[in-house]
Motif scaffolding. Sequence first.
Motif, mmCIF file in Angstrom:
data_model
loop_
_atom_site.group_PDB
_atom_site.id
_atom_site.type_symbol
_atom_site.label_atom_id
_atom_site.label_comp_id
_atom_site.label_asym_id
_atom_site.label_seq_id
_atom_site.Cartn_x
_atom_site.Cartn_y
_atom_site.Cartn_z
ATOM 1 N N LEU A 362 0.843 -1.192 0.000
ATOM 2 C CA LEU A 362 0.000 0.000 0.000
ATOM 3 C C LEU A 362 0.878 1.242 0.000
ATOM 4 O O LEU A 362 1.867 1.313 0.735
ATOM 5 N N VAL A 363 0.484 2.230 -0.824
ATOM 6 C CA VAL A 363 1.240 3.478 -0.912
ATOM 7 C C VAL A 363 0.255 4.650 -0.892
ATOM 8 O O VAL A 363 -0.719 4.662 -1.654
ATOM 9 N N ALA A 364 0.501 5.619 0.000
ATOM 10 C CA ALA A 364 -0.332 6.828 0.019
ATOM 11 C C ALA A 364 -0.083 7.626 -1.254
ATOM 12 O O ALA A 364 1.006 7.593 -1.828
ATOM 13 N N SER A 365 -1.079 8.381 -1.681
ATOM 14 C CA SER A 365 -1.015 9.066 -2.971
ATOM 15 C C SER A 365 -0.039 10.248 -2.961
ATOM 16 O O SER A 365 0.446 10.672 -1.903
ATOM 17 N N GLU A 366 0.191 10.792 -4.133
ATOM 18 C CA GLU A 366 1.095 11.935 -4.274
ATOM 19 C C GLU A 366 0.551 13.186 -3.589
ATOM 20 O O GLU A 366 1.292 14.121 -3.308
ATOM 21 N N GLY A 367 -0.741 13.190 -3.321
ATOM 22 C CA GLY A 367 -1.341 14.359 -2.668
ATOM 23 C C GLY A 367 -1.276 14.314 -1.157
ATOM 24 O O GLY A 367 -1.879 15.160 -0.480
ATOM 25 N N SER A 368 -0.574 13.355 -0.599
ATOM 26 C CA SER A 368 -0.518 13.216 0.850
ATOM 27 C C SER A 368 0.665 13.968 1.448
ATOM 28 O O SER A 368 1.595 14.358 0.744
ATOM 29 N N TYR A 369 0.607 14.192 2.740
ATOM 30 C CA TYR A 369 1.707 14.824 3.468
ATOM 31 C C TYR A 369 1.790 14.223 4.864
ATOM 32 O O TYR A 369 0.837 13.596 5.344
ATOM 33 N N GLU A 386 6.774 16.974 5.408
ATOM 34 C CA GLU A 386 7.123 16.242 4.181
ATOM 35 C C GLU A 386 5.881 15.978 3.336
ATOM 36 O O GLU A 386 4.816 15.615 3.836
ATOM 37 N N LYS A 387 6.027 16.161 2.016
ATOM 38 C CA LYS A 387 4.934 15.913 1.078
ATOM 39 C C LYS A 387 5.331 14.820 0.086
ATOM 40 O O LYS A 387 6.508 14.603 -0.172
ATOM 41 N N GLY A 388 4.331 14.141 -0.471
ATOM 42 C CA GLY A 388 4.603 13.119 -1.486
ATOM 43 C C GLY A 388 4.073 11.752 -1.093
ATOM 44 O O GLY A 388 3.310 11.620 -0.137
ATOM 45 N N THR A 389 4.448 10.734 -1.853
ATOM 46 C CA THR A 389 3.966 9.372 -1.575
ATOM 47 C C THR A 389 4.672 8.799 -0.352
ATOM 48 O O THR A 389 5.839 9.099 -0.092
ATOM 49 N N PHE A 390 3.915 7.945 0.382
ATOM 50 C CA PHE A 390 4.481 7.306 1.563
ATOM 51 C C PHE A 390 4.101 5.824 1.556
ATOM 52 O O PHE A 390 2.979 5.458 1.186
ATOM 53 N N LEU A 391 5.020 5.003 1.981
ATOM 54 C CA LEU A 391 4.770 3.566 2.074
ATOM 55 C C LEU A 391 3.993 3.280 3.352
ATOM 56 O O LEU A 391 4.425 3.642 4.453
ATOM 57 N N VAL A 392 2.827 2.631 3.222
ATOM 58 C CA VAL A 392 2.023 2.308 4.408
ATOM 59 C C VAL A 392 1.744 0.811 4.540
ATOM 60 O O VAL A 392 1.136 0.374 5.511
ATOM 61 N N GLY A 393 2.172 0.031 3.569
ATOM 62 C CA GLY A 393 2.036 -1.419 3.653
ATOM 63 C C GLY A 393 3.126 -2.081 2.841
ATOM 64 O O GLY A 393 3.349 -1.712 1.684
ATOM 65 N N VAL A 394 3.848 -3.057 3.432
ATOM 66 C CA VAL A 394 4.982 -3.647 2.732
ATOM 67 C C VAL A 394 5.187 -5.096 3.173
ATOM 68 O O VAL A 394 4.898 -5.467 4.305
ATOM 69 N N GLU A 395 5.670 -5.904 2.237
ATOM 70 C CA GLU A 395 6.113 -7.266 2.566
ATOM 71 C C GLU A 395 7.633 -7.301 2.455
ATOM 72 O O GLU A 395 8.205 -6.846 1.456
ATOM 73 N N LEU A 396 8.278 -7.828 3.482
ATOM 74 C CA LEU A 396 9.734 -7.959 3.500
ATOM 75 C C LEU A 396 10.072 -9.420 3.765
ATOM 76 O O LEU A 396 9.707 -9.970 4.807
ATOM 77 N N GLU A 397 10.734 -10.046 2.801
ATOM 78 C CA GLU A 397 11.074 -11.463 2.921
ATOM 79 C C GLU A 397 12.578 -11.601 3.152
ATOM 80 O O GLU A 397 13.394 -11.230 2.318
ATOM 81 N N LYS A 398 12.919 -12.154 4.294
ATOM 82 C CA LYS A 398 14.317 -12.293 4.707
ATOM 83 C C LYS A 398 14.779 -13.733 4.477
ATOM 84 O O LYS A 398 14.139 -14.680 4.946
ATOM 85 N N THR A 399 15.868 -13.902 3.770
ATOM 86 C CA THR A 399 16.426 -15.235 3.544
ATOM 87 C C THR A 399 17.299 -15.621 4.729
ATOM 88 O O THR A 399 18.301 -14.959 5.022
ATOM 89 N N ILE A 400 16.907 -16.674 5.411
ATOM 90 C CA ILE A 400 17.654 -17.165 6.572
ATOM 91 C C ILE A 400 18.735 -18.143 6.135
ATOM 92 O O ILE A 400 19.864 -18.114 6.629
#
Length: 509
Positions: A362-369, A386-400
């Motif tokens: 999920l990414v907030a739109s360009e109109g967000s701050y 700060e203005k611009g897009t922001f990351l609000v949802g992410v998957e991070l896969e770590k190789t063990i």
Amino acid sequence: MDLKKKKEKKEKKEKKQQKERKPNKFIEVIKKKWLVDGTKTCVLVLIIVAVFLAINWGMQKLELTPLDFTEDNLYTLTDESKEKVKDIDKDVHIYFVGYTDDDTNLDLAKQYKKANEKIVAEAVDIESRPDLTEKYGIESGTQGIIIECGEKSKVLTSNDLVTYDMSTYETISIAEEKLTSSIMSVTSDKVPKVYFLEGYSDFTLSSNMNMLNVYLSNEVNEIKTLNVLTEGKVPDDCDTLVITTPNKDFDDIATKAITDYIQSGKNILWLNSAITEKQDLKNVNKILAMYGVKPFEVGIIRETDASKMVNNSPDLIIPDIQGATPTEDLYNTTGVVLINATKINVDTDKLEELKVAQTDILVASEGSYFRTDFNQQANTAGDNEEKGTFLVGVELEKTIKEAKEESEEKAVTSKLILYGENYFATDIPVSQSINYSAIQLAYNKDLVLNSIAYLVDRPEDITARKSTGTVTYTATEQQDTIIQIIIFSVPVAIIIIGIIIWQVRRRKK
């Protein structure tokens, strides 16, 4: 000449009138053979009633899918459920103990047979099946739904088929989700276990996330809570650990337990609401840093684009859905709604070193701050915000552990799905301007359920689920009996009264 034409016209008119007066043969037979005396009239009425009952019985035996005029097709089995059960190769019996054949939930359950003939639903009288009532503890005068497959079984009550919105006091039907998940549960070889970490957050499964608990239980999941100080570790049978916004730091026992859990190649769903004051969460940040996530900053994401907010509320944002696996069936839908979300900062320079792969969700739109000055009342960004897009949802896969071709060893990885918001998955009223608590899970439950289905490795459960709608009225047993009497007796009464009136008029002639 005129007289001849008039005569011909008159004869044609008389013939037409005679033709119009010609009695209907069927009506004449009824009059002469069946309505000549009271006995035959009664026999005719009984025949009509018998035909009516026979047609009604035949329609029930055909088990036709009922006509469903509700907006969300609440009484029609969805394609998602049909797809889930179609390949089941085990016999499944669904017994509606104490229910009548015209129960709407029974009608819904009977539709599974059309998707898979091995799934059979039927109404059962308690007296006729004492073995079931004794085995499953269903008392006389009560109702129960038994889903049985070999030695595995699950018992539901009427209350299990509904949930309640405490803000609107509406009853919400979850019958299909509960029945489908129960079928999958008794036919599955393994039921995933999802643990919610407790003791470090105000967001608890028992008090603030009741509806999510219901929805998760309706999926093929076993939901448990974890007190890591008592257990000393994350249980080995945990398929996914859910961590909600920590309001205090993890102690050393919890930190070690979660670290060991990650190193064993297990998965985490982390929900973190925005923070309004700086916190010292050294161990919490240590766990996040294993995936390359930086500490959360003080502040909230707000919107200026009216199409990306709800009800003109800048703090109720609709982020852009990315093409990640948990959202693949939500892409281009109405989306999800987040309130006072925070931004997720990933240290992209360290991902390669940490052996972590990033997938945006999920990414907030360009109109967000990003609002950091809470004294600022304007609905636009301040000079230092700060203005611009922001990351609000992410998957991070770590190789063990890397895969080894020579020994055919598979890679060991640990997945973290992180959302910079927590209220969206709760039933806490969080806004006075609109009834947000009534919509937050309606919009967002698919995102949460899909994320967990993905983390427990059940891709078949990743879907856009049926909107549950609301049930505003349910007839009692007595009311249902009265309704049935009206349905059957009124047509018969009309027929009898009509015949009596016809007989009286006939005798007066």
